[in-house]
Each structure stands twice: as structure tokens, then as C-alpha cells.
Design an enzyme around this catalytic site. Structure first.
Site, PDB file in Angstrom:
ATOM      1  N   GLU A 163       0.912  -1.232   0.173  1.00 15.18           N
ATOM      2  CA  GLU A 163      -0.084   0.132  -0.013  1.00 15.18           C
ATOM      3  C   GLU A 163       0.857   1.297  -0.144  1.00 15.18           C
ATOM      4  OE1 GLU A 163      -4.028  -1.842   1.828  1.00 15.18           O
ATOM      5  OE2 GLU A 163      -3.141  -0.316   2.919  1.00 15.18           O
ATOM      6  N   CYS A 184       3.702   8.545   0.817  1.00 19.26           N
ATOM      7  CA  CYS A 184       4.125   7.291   1.873  1.00 19.26           C
ATOM      8  C   CYS A 184       4.054   5.997   1.238  1.00 19.26           C
ATOM      9  CB  CYS A 184       2.900   7.264   3.066  1.00 19.26           C
ATOM     10  SG  CYS A 184       3.351   6.330   4.402  1.00 19.26           S
ATOM     11  N   CYS A 192       5.940  -6.755   7.575  1.00 17.96           N
ATOM     12  CA  CYS A 192       7.093  -6.229   8.481  1.00 17.96           C
ATOM     13  C   CYS A 192       7.415  -7.330   9.526  1.00 17.96           C
ATOM     14  CB  CYS A 192       6.715  -4.785   8.969  1.00 17.96           C
ATOM     15  SG  CYS A 192       7.858  -4.117   9.940  1.00 17.96           S
ATOM     16  N   CYS A 201       5.928  -4.381  15.980  1.00 14.18           N
ATOM     17  CA  CYS A 201       5.042  -3.433  17.001  1.00 14.18           C
ATOM     18  C   CYS A 201       3.649  -3.902  17.139  1.00 14.18           C
ATOM     19  CB  CYS A 201       5.206  -2.202  16.343  1.00 14.18           C
ATOM     20  SG  CYS A 201       6.836  -1.557  15.866  1.00 14.18           S
ATOM     21  N   CYS A 212       0.903  -1.954  15.325  1.00 13.31           N
ATOM     22  CA  CYS A 212       0.894  -1.691  14.186  1.00 13.31           C
ATOM     23  C   CYS A 212       0.132  -2.657  13.230  1.00 13.31           C
ATOM     24  CB  CYS A 212       2.225  -1.463  13.522  1.00 13.31           C
ATOM     25  SG  CYS A 212       2.545  -1.107  11.846  1.00 13.31           S
ATOM     26  N   GLY A 258       6.280  -1.867   6.317  1.00 13.85           N
ATOM     27  CA  GLY A 258       7.856  -2.204   6.445  1.00 13.85           C
ATOM     28  C   GLY A 258       8.565  -1.383   7.305  1.00 13.85           C
ATOM     29  N   GLU A 259       9.802  -1.807   7.390  1.00 16.72           N
ATOM     30  CA  GLU A 259      10.952  -1.003   8.129  1.00 16.72           C
ATOM     31  C   GLU A 259      12.058  -0.768   6.952  1.00 16.72           C
ATOM     32  OE1 GLU A 259      11.575   0.394  10.962  1.00 16.72           O
ATOM     33  OE2 GLU A 259      13.767   0.945   9.993  1.00 16.72           O
ATOM     34  N   SER A 309      11.539   6.913   8.166  1.00 16.31           N
ATOM     35  CA  SER A 309      11.055   6.441   9.610  1.00 16.31           C
ATOM     36  C   SER A 309      11.530   5.217  10.001  1.00 16.31           C
ATOM     37  CB  SER A 309       9.436   6.833   9.723  1.00 16.31           C
ATOM     38  OG  SER A 309       9.006   6.224  10.881  1.00 16.31           O
ATOM     39  N   ASN A 316      -3.633   5.418  16.106  1.00 18.91           N
ATOM     40  CA  ASN A 316      -5.010   4.674  15.472  1.00 18.91           C
ATOM     41  C   ASN A 316      -5.268   3.285  16.041  1.00 18.91           C
ATOM     42  OD1 ASN A 316      -5.538   6.726  13.502  1.00 18.91           O
ATOM     43  ND2 ASN A 316      -3.314   6.416  12.895  1.00 18.91           N
ATOM     44  N   CYS A 328      -1.307   6.432   9.802  1.00 19.19           N
ATOM     45  CA  CYS A 328      -0.300   5.794  10.158  1.00 19.19           C
ATOM     46  C   CYS A 328      -0.591   4.495  10.758  1.00 19.19           C
ATOM     47  CB  CYS A 328       0.475   6.346  11.257  1.00 19.19           C
ATOM     48  SG  CYS A 328       1.008   8.049  10.761  1.00 19.19           S
TER      49      CYS A 328
END
Ligand code: SAH
Length: 342
Positions: free
Chosen positions: A92, A105, A112, A116, A119, A159-160, A191, A290, A332
């Protein structure tokens, strides 16, 4: 059939070498590079290249963009894409419109592995890294679909990015190229959840990009619960790595802090955050969390205001992030597969 060469994963220099290995003069690679980023839809459009070269490119190379599997447009103009990659994987990307232009973005991985707890991208783990060309494809496909030029890039999708640093660096090298997307490094924000070794590696590149770090709690015990990465790279290590980064680049660090109701939104948290980052030049980007996962709920308006006011009252630069695309779950941490893989 041999795997096709993905032209969107290649720098101008690499395309020049490719042209030579295909029996052409090196400068043909430069012409090819120009075409790739000026909207050529097919090799046939590349009229200043010989028919023979175009035929060979057609046979051995690809210039595929991802296809739009789903597109959602928010009332505020934010657009969320689910893009399908050549192997059926779905990722996405989100395009946001501000008065100063368009920001995308980008996803850097399918899924990922950072885990977290709050997330959505972490659900199911990482399927694979994206190639440089697949990172590029998101912006080219969005620009084509919306007929706009995108001038700012944030690596805040799925993803990271530091877990796929090589491809992310190569993507930035191509994107910043004048004949590529011509987007200056200052218009990139990367980020990270805080992979310290990679932050130090990134520092060595001395790129003037913005580095944002997801902190979310100034206390190790709490941060480890929210973000398992904190067990390997606790806060003291993270701050040390950020100091190295700041010394190398001179750039202000953005601290991302998602407020979870009654959990990490107290003045004590704000105080400890200040103590922790006291030796750095930083800005705090406060995000009402969120509710992408169970157990995480947006802090109330009052609590958000109190948290931000405390920081600003102490002279710390802090703002609340605007929530764009809330009605289409584009905010986010809400990005996840909603489209079946083919
Ligand atoms: N892996 C990177 C970038 C992707 S996420 C990172 O961790 O920074 C981009 C930002 O969204 C990060 O700050 C992340 O912590 C935050 N985020 C993830 N889930 C969220 C949620 N449910 N609410 C608010 N922010 C969230």
C-alpha cells in the site's frame, strides 16, 4: 525463461553499462534513463533509440509499474492505493495533498518483521523486501494515475526501511537524480523503529534527509512491550545512535510519539522523553494512535493537548500530526492487505 532485468532498479550509470553489454554506445543508457522517468509507456515510445535496441530491451528487460488493485479517495483528498506487484504481492501507498504539494508515503517491504504491537503492518510478518524498482514503481504509478508531480517522499508505509537499507539507498540515489525524479534529499523522510546499527550506517552516507524515529515511550519496559525491537536496541542505545547520526548530518531528529489512552500519554512520559532526548536537537511529532490493533486507543483531546503543551512549555518543539485519510484507514499503522493476493 531468464528473469527480465528491471530497468527501474538501475541507476543511469548501470543503464549505460547495460547499453554497452547490449552492443550500444554508453550514452544510449542515458537516453533510456530519460525515457523511463519522462513517462514513456513502452519501449516503442523511445524513438531516439534504434529499433534493434528497442527490440532487445523488449526481449530482456522490463519497465513494469505495479497495477492498481484498489484505490480509495478520502474526503480530504488523500488517496490510498493497494498496488499489486509482478508476483501478486500486494502493498500500500498513500498520497497526501498539502498546500506545498503532494507527498507520498511509500512501502519498503511487503509486511514487516518488527512486530510493533499497535501496527497493522506487523500482522503476519514480512513476506519479502521490495526491490528499488518496486519502491520507485509506487511513486511513478501514483503520479501517472493522479496526473500530478509528487515532490515529497516519506518512508512510512509498510515495512521497516532500515531493514531494506540497500534498496532504499539506491532508490534515493535514482530519485534525487536530476533526470530521474529530481527530488532533493531534503524532501525525503525516513522513519525507523530504531535499528541502531543501521542508523549508524545511514549516518555514514551523510545524506541530508530527515530521520524520524518511532519512540512511543521513554521507558524501556513499556517500549519493549509496545515494540519488541527495544529489547535488542534499548533507548540508551537508540539515543547514542541518533547522536552519531546528528553529528554526521547536522539534521534535526523527528521523534514520533503515538499517544495511547491512559498508557503513554502522561506528563511523566513527556518529562522523561525530554530528559532522554535532552542532548539532541529534535522535534516531537505527536500522533493520536490509530486503533489498528486491540489494546490501543486514541488519547482524548485534553490529554493530547496537555502532553503537547507540556513539551512546548518547556521549550521543546512539538506538534500534533494532522490525521489525513482517516475515513479510508490511510493513517499511520493502518496499512494492511485488504486485497486478496492473485
Ligand atoms: N517501520 C517504520 C516506518 C513505518 S510506520 C517505523 O516504525 O517507523 C510509520 C509510523 O507509523 C511509525 O512511527 C509507526 O510507529 C507509526 N504507527 C504504526 N502503527 C500506528 C498506529 N496504530 N497508530 C499511530 N501510529 C502508528
Amino acid at each position: 525463461m531468464a528473469k527480465r532485468i528491471d530497468l527501474y532498479s538501475m541507476t543511469e550509470k548501470e543503464l549505460c553499462s547495460l547499453a554497452e553489454t547490449m552492443g550500444e554506445k554508453a550514452f544510449r543508457g542515458k537516453q533510456l534513463f530519460n525515457w523511463l522517468y519522462s513517462g514513456a509507456g513502452s519501449f516503442d515510445d523511445m524513438t531516439n533509440l534504434s529499433k534493434g535496441f528497442r527490440g532487445a530491451l523488449e526481449e530482456n528487460c522490463s519497465m513494469c509499474l505495479p497495477t492498481v488493485a484498489r484505490k480509495q479517495v478520502s474526503v480530504d483528498g488523500t488517496v490510498k492505493y493497494a498496488f499489486r506487484l509482478s508476483d501478486g504481492e500486494v502493498i500500500e501507498s498513500v498520497v497526501m495533498s498539502y498546500h506545498h504539494g503532494h507527498t507520498i508515503c511509500l512501502s519498503t517491504q511487503a509486511g514487516c518483521n518488527m512486530g510493533c504491537r499497535f501496527c497493522a503492518s506487523a500482522i503476519g510478518g514480512k513476506t519479502r523486501d521490495l526491490s528499488c524498482g518496486e519502491i520507485m514503481g509506487q511513486i511513478l504509478a501514483a503520479q501517472k494515475d493522479l496526473s500530478v508531480r509528487i515532490g515529497n517522499i516519506v518512508f512510512m508505509g509498510m515495512g521497516e526501511p532500515l531493514d531494506n537499507l540497500e534498496q532504499v539507498l539506491k532508490f534515493m540515489e535514482i530519485a534525487t537524480c536530476e533526470k530521474g525524479l529530481n527530488i532533493g534529499y531534503r524532501h525525503f523522510t525516513l522513519s525507523t523503529c530504531g535499528l541502531c546499527d543501521k542508523i549508524v550506517l545511514l549516518a555514514e552516507e551523510k545524506l541530508p534527509i530527515n530521520l524520524a524515529v518511532s519512540v512511543h515511550s521513554p521507558f524501556d519496559s513499556q517500549r519493549s512491550e509496545m515494540m519488541p525491537v527495544n529489547k535488542k536496541y534499548p533507548l540508551a542505545k537508540l539515543v547514542d545512535a541518533l547522536k552519531v547520526y546528528q553529528a554526521a548530518t547536522g539534521r534535526r531528529i523527528t521523534v514520533e510519539y503515538a499517544l495511547n489512552k491512559g498508557s503513554n500519554d502522561s506528563v511523566e512520559h513527556a518529562k522523561e522523553l525530554m530528559r532522554l532526548f535532552g542532548g539532541l536537537l529534535y522535534h516531537v511529532n505527536v500522533i493520536p494512535i490509530n486503533n489498528a490493533r486491540e489494546g490501543f486507543y486514541k488519547s482524548g483531546r485534553e490529554a493530547v493537548k496537555k502532553f503537547v503543551d507540556y513539551l512546548t512549555g518547556q521549550g521543546v518543539s512539538a506538534t500534533v500530526r494532522r490525521e489525513l485519510g482517516a475515513d479510508i484507514s490511510a493513517a499511520c499503522g493502518q496499512l494492511k492487505h485488504q486485497v486478496e493476493k492473485s
